[in-house]
Enzyme design. Structure first.
Site, PDB file in Angstrom:
ATOM      1  CG  ASP A 119      10.877 -47.725  21.525  1.00  0.00           C
ATOM      2  OD1 ASP A 119      10.132 -47.047  20.800  1.00  0.00           O
ATOM      3  OD2 ASP A 119      11.461 -48.758  21.125  1.00  0.00           O
ATOM      4  NE  ARG A 537       2.430 -49.180  19.665  1.00  0.00           N
ATOM      5  CZ  ARG A 537       2.432 -49.517  18.373  1.00  0.00           C
ATOM      6  NH1 ARG A 537       1.306 -49.805  17.755  1.00  0.00           N
ATOM      7  NH2 ARG A 537       3.565 -49.538  17.689  1.00  0.00           N
TER       8      ARG A 537
HETATM    9  C1  MIC Z   1       7.604 -49.745  17.781  1.00  0.00           C
HETATM   10  O1  MIC Z   1       8.645 -50.067  17.233  1.00  0.00           O
HETATM   11  O2  MIC Z   1       6.573 -50.416  17.730  1.00  0.00           O
HETATM   12  C2  MIC Z   1       7.584 -48.462  18.590  1.00  0.00           C
HETATM   13  C3  MIC Z   1       6.739 -47.495  17.864  1.00  0.00           C
HETATM   14  O3  MIC Z   1       8.884 -47.931  18.680  1.00  0.00           O
HETATM   15  C4  MIC Z   1       7.041 -48.790  19.973  1.00  0.00           C
HETATM   16  C5  MIC Z   1       6.712 -47.654  20.812  1.00  0.00           C
HETATM   17  C6  MIC Z   1       5.437 -46.967  20.432  1.00  0.00           C
HETATM   18  O4  MIC Z   1       4.451 -47.612  20.102  1.00  0.00           O
HETATM   19  O5  MIC Z   1       5.443 -45.735  20.505  1.00  0.00           O
HETATM   20  C7  MIC Z   1       7.898 -49.758  20.786  1.00  0.00           C
HETATM   21  O6  MIC Z   1       8.622 -50.524  20.218  1.00  0.00           O
HETATM   22  O7  MIC Z   1       7.771 -49.800  22.018  1.00  0.00           O
HETATM   23 FE1  SF4 Z   2      12.977 -48.636  16.349  1.00  0.00          FE
HETATM   24 FE2  SF4 Z   2      10.407 -48.596  17.066  1.00  0.00          FE
HETATM   25 FE3  SF4 Z   2      11.555 -46.482  15.895  1.00  0.00          FE
HETATM   26 FE4  SF4 Z   2      11.137 -48.664  14.510  1.00  0.00          FE
HETATM   27  S1  SF4 Z   2       9.560 -47.369  15.396  1.00  0.00           S
HETATM   28  S2  SF4 Z   2      12.977 -47.432  14.486  1.00  0.00           S
HETATM   29  S3  SF4 Z   2      11.469 -50.250  16.028  1.00  0.00           S
HETATM   30  S4  SF4 Z   2      12.080 -47.323  17.901  1.00  0.00           S
END
Ligand code: MIC
Ligand code: SF4
Length: 642
Positions: A119, A537
């Site tokens: 992440d 991702r």
């Molecule tokens: C995001 O904040 O975009 C996410 C969702 O946490 C992503 C990971 C994902 O796409 O599952 C991230 O920040 O790496």
């Molecule tokens: Fe943090 Fe990504 Fe979750 Fe949003 S989706 S709370 S940025 S880990």
């Protein structure tokens, strides 16, 4: 010559390579974390690597993203992750326990240790002096298996903090100011170290807000020293023994220094649709607000929530506003309940959500059409909220709460008397939602449970000496991984089903992208600068691989995405002369010649058969990366290494 704090940590963990900026280095990883949206793939990869038990000091799997269960898919994925964790020696943080970065900071982070997480906001751990980096799922799987993590040795940036924040000016305003100065690509290839007399005025959660959102700078990571403030935080978490003092040497040399006087800062907002589109709240003026969301891994700590509760106490959310609040962890929620602050939040009319990512990743709370939403989150990319024409402003919890009451964007300094928040000297510790793995003896009988939504990986690319394919898509600068592979409640449940996900690839940029790829069977993507910023991702590489993308050619790449492309066996190439970007149009027939020789020399030639132009490209790969590309992908390469 003295060392910076991150150079000291890197040196202690260095497995291979020289610590010269630009060189590839491999470092030993002490801790890993995964979340569920990237975790299913990471654990499938771990299983494919046939590793009995993880070899890190600590690995934790969090369930925090895909918590909306509108079908069997998410629940199946959680059960799969839970079963792998039990078998392979990973701790499992159950849904409801909180957002990975918040919980990791509270319960597991240790100054001076290395952490990678699947992440991009893993640098939150930099708030307690960890070297914490976001990575692709496959890199995290390799690290769990005991392999080192490879990065390009970063340049060092010092942000010298002086003064102290004025009342109602927050850590969020500090990082928004840094984003204003450096931009969303200003941190690429750099580690940001915070120093100076202002550091000691910031609490650990405030520091973590700043390092968390350093991800939006494109930085490799951000880090604060570990000092008396860190010690007090760890002691309050019952983990005083994890403390070590850490700081840069007095004579450490930095490539760049930025001065920020905390006393001079004002409340800020990142306006639609980029985190660096920053202006002072007082300059933007009182725009009408439809929605306010407070939470996310950036701003969901107990101290953030106590400030919000104090602002909301005895007030009512404006009739035109829907206010939702997601405390970052079970610990935060439970302590809010115990001290009565939760009652102040509920009584004001807030909609209290579970401790998870929620609206930040489009899991609910999409705003109304053309709605204006103020969020304490870290990303305001177009469409990420789930409403294509919504305008998202990123603000501090103080600005969010003040605006929720007023119904218009409000400078919280107009609230008058400063808040008087007293933090408890000890946090409530109850780790009953963190499941321990089975013992090595019991693990043999644990069965890994797969659901019907878990589909095989795409087949890896076989590199050929000549690649002829159309320019299937041409996009501009700052393309995010949300553009490449969108998230949101409808799509996220399919993170372990690449064929299904593929129909949504690049939908926001070109509705017909997936169809066009299928018709052509192969293609090149042409991009501008900072291609692939944002989320870590790896689906943004695996899905294009599935759709037949052979190479992505851009002006420049974001760090994690470039690594994910290589891991997936797709070549990330850059224009030698960025102006050549203009010579290619979408649909042109392109040929990449002498691929193997070019891989060795780092110089590629692209022929545009439609226009006749010959375009020089760069693809400077390390020996390890060349081997990965030749093997097809990192998984094949890692298997071959065994
Ligand atoms: C995001 O904040 O975009 C996410 C969702 O946490 C992503 C990971 C994902 O796409 O599952 C991230 O920040 O790496
Ligand atoms: Fe943090 Fe990504 Fe979750 Fe949003 S989706 S709370 S940025 S880990």
């Amino acid at each position: 010559m003295g060392q910076t704090l991150s150079q000291k940590i890197i040196e202690k963990h260095l497995v291979c390579g020289e610590m010269i900026p630009g060189n590839e280095i491999g470092i030993r990883i002490d801790q890993t974390l995964t979340q569920d949206a990237t975790g299913t793939m990471a654990y499938l990869e771990l299983e494919a690597m046939e590793i009995d038990r993880v070899k890190t000091e600590l690995s934790v799997a969090y369930i925090d993203h895909n918590t909306l269960q509108t079908g069997f898919e998410n629940a199946d994925d959680h059960r799969f992750i839970q079963s792998v964790c039990k078998k392979r020696g990973v701790r499992f943080s159950r849904p409801g326990n909180g957002i990975c970065h918040q919980v990791h900071l509270e319960r597991f982070g240790v100054p001076g240790k290395t952490l990678i997480g699947s992440d991009s906001h893993t640098p939150t751990g930099g708030g307690i002096g960890m070297l914490a980096m976001g990575a692709g799922g496959l890199d995290v799987a390799v690290a769990m298996g005991g392999g080192e993590y490879y990065i390009t040795m970063p340049k060092m940036v010092k942000i010298n903090l002086t003064g102290a924040l004025s009342p109602y000016v927050a850590a969020k305003d500090v990082i928004l100011e840094v984003l204003r100065i450096m931009s969303v690509k200003g941190g690429v290839g750099k580690i940001i170290e915070y120093q100076g007399p202002g550091v000691k005025t910031l609490s650990v959660p405030e520091r973590a807000t700043i390092t968390n959102m350093g991800a939006e700078l494109g930085a490799t990571t951000s880090i604060f020293p570990s000092d008396e403030v860190t010690k007090a935080f760890l002691e309050a978490q019952g983990r005083g023994s994890d403390y070590t003092e850490l700081s840069a040497d007095e004579d450490a040399v930095y490539d760049e220094t930025i001065e920020i006087d905390l006393s001079a800062l004002e409340p800020m907002a990142a306006m639609p649709h980029m985190p660096d589109n920053v202006r002072k709240v007082s300059e933007i003026g009182q725009i009408k607000v439809d929605q306010v969301c407070i939470g996310s891994c950036t701003n969901s700590s107990l101290s953030d929530m106590l400030k919000v509760a104090a602002i909301l106490k005895g007030k009512k959310v404006a009739p035109n506003v829907s206010l939702s609040i997601a405390p970052g962890s079970k610990q935060v929620l439970s302590m809010l309940a115990t001290c009565g602050a939760l009652t102040d939040i509920i009584d004001a009319g807030a909609r209290v959500l579970e401790s998870a990512c929620g609206p930040c990743i489009g899991m609910g709370q999409s705003p109304n059409s053309a709605g204006i939403s103020l969020r304490t989150f870290n990303r305001n990319f177009e469409g990420r909220s789930g409403t294509a024409d919504a305008g998202i402003y990123l603000v501090s919890p103080e600005t969010a709460a003040a605006s929720a009451i007023a119904g218009v964007l409000t400078d919280p300094r107009t609230l008058g008397a400063p808040l008087n928040i007293v933090m408890p000297s000890a946090f409530t510790i109850n780790d009953n939602m963190i499941e321990l793995p089975a013992s090595p003896e019991e693990a043999a009988s644990v069965e890994v449970i797969y659901g019907p939504n878990i589909k095989p990986f795409p087949e890896s690319n076989q590199l050929t000496s000549e690649i002829a394919a159309p320019a299937i898509l041409k996009v501009g600068d700052n393309i995010t991984t949300d553009h490449i592979m969108p998230a949101g409640a409808k799509i996220l449940p399919y993170r372990s089903n690449i064929p299904y996900l593929s129909q949504f690839c690049f939908k926001q940029c070109d509705e017909h992208f997936a169809e066009n790829c299928k018709a052509a069977g192969k293609g090149f993507i042409i991009g501008g600068a900072n291609y692939g910023q944002g989320s870590s991702r790896e689906h943004a590489a695996l899905v294009p691989l599935y759709l037949g993308i052979k190479a992505v050619i851009t002006k420049s790449f974001a760090r994690i995405h470039a690594a994910n492309l290589i891991n997936a066996g797709i070549m990330p190439l850059t224009f030698k002369d960025p102006a050549d970007y203009d010579k290619i149009s979408q649909g042109d027939s392109l040929v990449l010649k002498d691929v193997f020789a070019s891989l060795d020399s780092g110089e590629f030639t692209l022929v545009d058969e439609t226009t006749g132009a010959e375009i020089p490209l760069c693809g400077i790969f390390t020996d390890r990366q060349k081997e990965i590309l030749k093997a097809g992908d990192l998984l094949q390469y890692t298997k071959g290494q065994k």
